[in-house]
Design a protein around this motif. Sequence first.
Motif, PDB file in Angstrom:
ATOM      1  N   LEU A  89      -1.537 -19.559  -1.031  1.00  0.00           N
ATOM      2  CA  LEU A  89      -1.294 -18.752   0.161  1.00  0.00           C
ATOM      3  C   LEU A  89      -0.295 -19.440   1.076  1.00  0.00           C
ATOM      4  O   LEU A  89      -0.304 -20.660   1.214  1.00  0.00           O
ATOM      5  CB  LEU A  89      -2.589 -18.527   0.937  1.00  0.00           C
ATOM      6  CG  LEU A  89      -3.652 -17.668   0.265  1.00  0.00           C
ATOM      7  CD1 LEU A  89      -4.904 -17.601   1.139  1.00  0.00           C
ATOM      8  CD2 LEU A  89      -3.129 -16.273  -0.015  1.00  0.00           C
ATOM      9  N   THR A  90       0.539 -18.651   1.691  1.00  0.00           N
ATOM     10  CA  THR A  90       1.388 -19.139   2.768  1.00  0.00           C
ATOM     11  C   THR A  90       0.524 -19.181   4.037  1.00  0.00           C
ATOM     12  O   THR A  90      -0.633 -18.732   4.019  1.00  0.00           O
ATOM     13  CB  THR A  90       2.582 -18.197   2.999  1.00  0.00           C
ATOM     14  OG1 THR A  90       2.060 -16.915   3.414  1.00  0.00           O
ATOM     15  CG2 THR A  90       3.429 -18.030   1.742  1.00  0.00           C
ATOM     16  N   ASP A  91       1.059 -19.680   5.118  1.00  0.00           N
ATOM     17  CA  ASP A  91       0.307 -19.654   6.374  1.00  0.00           C
ATOM     18  C   ASP A  91      -0.043 -18.218   6.761  1.00  0.00           C
ATOM     19  O   ASP A  91      -1.158 -17.931   7.200  1.00  0.00           O
ATOM     20  CB  ASP A  91       1.105 -20.321   7.497  1.00  0.00           C
ATOM     21  CG  ASP A  91       1.208 -21.832   7.319  1.00  0.00           C
ATOM     22  OD1 ASP A  91       0.388 -22.406   6.562  1.00  0.00           O
ATOM     23  OD2 ASP A  91       2.108 -22.438   7.931  1.00  0.00           O
ATOM     24  N   LEU A  92       0.912 -17.322   6.571  1.00  0.00           N
ATOM     25  CA  LEU A  92       0.681 -15.907   6.865  1.00  0.00           C
ATOM     26  C   LEU A  92      -0.410 -15.343   5.957  1.00  0.00           C
ATOM     27  O   LEU A  92      -1.288 -14.596   6.388  1.00  0.00           O
ATOM     28  CB  LEU A  92       1.990 -15.130   6.692  1.00  0.00           C
ATOM     29  CG  LEU A  92       2.033 -13.680   7.119  1.00  0.00           C
ATOM     30  CD1 LEU A  92       1.760 -13.541   8.619  1.00  0.00           C
ATOM     31  CD2 LEU A  92       3.408 -13.092   6.788  1.00  0.00           C
ATOM     32  N   GLY A  93      -0.363 -15.723   4.687  1.00  0.00           N
ATOM     33  CA  GLY A  93      -1.368 -15.279   3.724  1.00  0.00           C
ATOM     34  C   GLY A  93      -2.745 -15.814   4.044  1.00  0.00           C
ATOM     35  O   GLY A  93      -3.756 -15.126   3.883  1.00  0.00           O
ATOM     36  N   ARG A  94      -2.806 -17.057   4.519  1.00  0.00           N
ATOM     37  CA  ARG A  94      -4.095 -17.646   4.895  1.00  0.00           C
ATOM     38  C   ARG A  94      -4.715 -16.867   6.062  1.00  0.00           C
ATOM     39  O   ARG A  94      -5.903 -16.572   6.072  1.00  0.00           O
ATOM     40  CB  ARG A  94      -3.899 -19.117   5.276  1.00  0.00           C
ATOM     41  CG  ARG A  94      -5.189 -19.875   5.434  1.00  0.00           C
ATOM     42  CD  ARG A  94      -5.020 -21.371   5.279  1.00  0.00           C
ATOM     43  NE  ARG A  94      -4.435 -21.800   4.026  1.00  0.00           N
ATOM     44  CZ  ARG A  94      -5.040 -21.784   2.840  1.00  0.00           C
ATOM     45  NH1 ARG A  94      -6.272 -21.344   2.755  1.00  0.00           N
ATOM     46  NH2 ARG A  94      -4.434 -22.207   1.762  1.00  0.00           N
ATOM     47  N   GLU A  95      -3.869 -16.493   7.010  1.00  0.00           N
ATOM     48  CA  GLU A  95      -4.346 -15.695   8.143  1.00  0.00           C
ATOM     49  C   GLU A  95      -4.864 -14.329   7.677  1.00  0.00           C
ATOM     50  O   GLU A  95      -5.919 -13.867   8.106  1.00  0.00           O
ATOM     51  CB  GLU A  95      -3.213 -15.526   9.155  1.00  0.00           C
ATOM     52  CG  GLU A  95      -3.626 -14.899  10.445  1.00  0.00           C
ATOM     53  CD  GLU A  95      -2.481 -14.804  11.437  1.00  0.00           C
ATOM     54  OE1 GLU A  95      -2.559 -13.939  12.321  1.00  0.00           O
ATOM     55  OE2 GLU A  95      -1.494 -15.572  11.329  1.00  0.00           O
TER      56      GLU A  95
END
Length: 126
Positions: A89-95
């Motif tokens: 996950l990217t940071d955006l994906g983690r969110e």
Amino acid sequence: MAVSTRKSGVEEMCPYRLVLEHVTSRWGVLVLIALEERSYRFGELRRAIGETSRVSEKSLTQTLQTLERDGLVHRDVKPVIPPRVDYSLTDLGREAAEQVRTLATWTERRMDDVQKARRAYDEARS
């Protein structure tokens, strides 16, 4: 398989709707929740989300490409033989995964109430 970069009419009119559709799709939810735990290789990810349901290779590939295009998943190709590809996950994906997990947890917690409402609805209709 190349991902089209041409925008559809829906994407141009309501761009958030398409992202919401990707994040909450059948496989999108499971991919985000699995990748929240750790990064996976393709086969590992398929097995991890396949514990609850069977995902085809094609469906998982399309889901990963869509989530990668949306900036939620990172695809890391290692230059080794045989090739190694890891998904995370990217940071955006983690969110996004945190939000999806909240909805999944709520759904699991309230499933008895949903089933009770369905029975009441069906009985009223018959």
